[in-house]
Scaffold this motif. Sequence first.
Motif, PDB file in Angstrom:
ATOM      1  N   HIS A   8       0.840  -1.199   0.000  1.00 14.41           N
ATOM      2  CA  HIS A   8       0.000   0.000   0.000  1.00 14.41           C
ATOM      3  C   HIS A   8       0.873   1.246   0.000  1.00 14.41           C
ATOM      4  CE1 HIS A   8      -3.828  -2.023   0.405  1.00 14.41           C
ATOM      5  NE2 HIS A   8      -3.265  -2.826   1.266  1.00 14.41           N
ATOM      6  N   ILE A  11       1.503   3.313   3.186  1.00 17.63           N
ATOM      7  CA  ILE A  11       0.366   3.853   3.915  1.00 17.63           C
ATOM      8  C   ILE A  11       0.027   2.899   5.055  1.00 17.63           C
ATOM      9  CG2 ILE A  11      -2.055   4.532   3.776  1.00 17.63           C
ATOM     10  CD1 ILE A  11      -1.605   5.121   0.820  1.00 17.63           C
ATOM     11  N   SER A  12      -0.018   3.428   6.233  1.00 15.94           N
ATOM     12  CA  SER A  12      -0.285   2.590   7.400  1.00 15.94           C
ATOM     13  C   SER A  12      -1.759   2.202   7.469  1.00 15.94           C
ATOM     14  CB  SER A  12       0.107   3.325   8.682  1.00 15.94           C
ATOM     15  OG  SER A  12      -0.819   4.352   8.951  1.00 15.94           O
ATOM     16  N   ALA A  14      -3.682   2.632   9.977  1.00 15.05           N
ATOM     17  CA  ALA A  14      -4.412   3.741  10.608  1.00 15.05           C
ATOM     18  C   ALA A  14      -4.794   4.797   9.566  1.00 15.05           C
ATOM     19  CB  ALA A  14      -3.574   4.372  11.712  1.00 15.05           C
ATOM     20  N   GLU A  15      -3.905   5.073   8.637  1.00 12.93           N
ATOM     21  CA  GLU A  15      -4.203   6.056   7.595  1.00 12.93           C
ATOM     22  C   GLU A  15      -5.286   5.533   6.646  1.00 12.93           C
ATOM     23  OE1 GLU A  15       0.043   8.356   7.095  1.00 12.93           O
ATOM     24  OE2 GLU A  15      -0.175   6.345   6.228  1.00 12.93           O
ATOM     25  N   ARG A  16      -5.216   4.249   6.309  1.00  8.82           N
ATOM     26  CA  ARG A  16      -6.235   3.657   5.445  1.00  8.82           C
ATOM     27  C   ARG A  16      -7.588   3.649   6.150  1.00  8.82           C
ATOM     28  NH1 ARG A  16      -4.661  -1.819   4.307  1.00  8.82           N
ATOM     29  NH2 ARG A  16      -2.980  -1.568   5.787  1.00  8.82           N
ATOM     30  N   TRP A  17      -7.581   3.316   7.445  1.00  8.13           N
ATOM     31  CA  TRP A  17      -8.816   3.301   8.227  1.00  8.13           C
ATOM     32  C   TRP A  17      -9.418   4.708   8.308  1.00  8.13           C
ATOM     33  CZ3 TRP A  17     -12.385   0.100   9.583  1.00  8.13           C
ATOM     34  CH2 TRP A  17     -13.278   0.418  10.595  1.00  8.13           C
ATOM     35  N   ALA A  18      -8.580   5.700   8.523  1.00  8.70           N
ATOM     36  CA  ALA A  18      -9.057   7.084   8.590  1.00  8.70           C
ATOM     37  C   ALA A  18      -9.643   7.510   7.245  1.00  8.70           C
ATOM     38  CB  ALA A  18      -7.927   8.021   8.995  1.00  8.70           C
ATOM     39  N   ALA A  19      -9.013   7.120   6.148  1.00 12.81           N
ATOM     40  CA  ALA A  19      -9.528   7.449   4.818  1.00 12.81           C
ATOM     41  C   ALA A  19     -10.868   6.757   4.577  1.00 12.81           C
ATOM     42  CB  ALA A  19      -8.525   7.049   3.741  1.00 12.81           C
ATOM     43  N   SER A  22     -13.524   8.534   6.578  1.00 11.88           N
ATOM     44  CA  SER A  22     -13.811   9.814   5.935  1.00 11.88           C
ATOM     45  C   SER A  22     -14.705   9.614   4.710  1.00 11.88           C
ATOM     46  CB  SER A  22     -12.499  10.486   5.523  1.00 11.88           C
ATOM     47  OG  SER A  22     -12.744  11.657   4.794  1.00 11.88           O
TER      48      SER A  22
END
Length: 70
Positions: A8, A11-12, A14-19, A22
């Motif tokens: 990815h 991309i961590s 946490a960043e994927r989960w936040a995206a 959103s």
Amino acid sequence: MAFTTQSHAGISFAERWAAFRSDMAEAHVRRKTYRITRNELSNLSDRELNDLGISRAMIKRIAMEAAGYV
């Protein structure tokens, strides 16, 4: 047997989960905007719609535009 891992691009999780969250929040706002606009216009009389220059056939398209789908 070979296994491959999917990258990815740094991309961590946490960043994927936040995206993801959103995106879901944005989708919720769009659906709500569409539903409210459609309901409000549908509740108007034909005369009120005519005064606004809107026909009943246009309500769905106008609601979709208001929600940003078009």
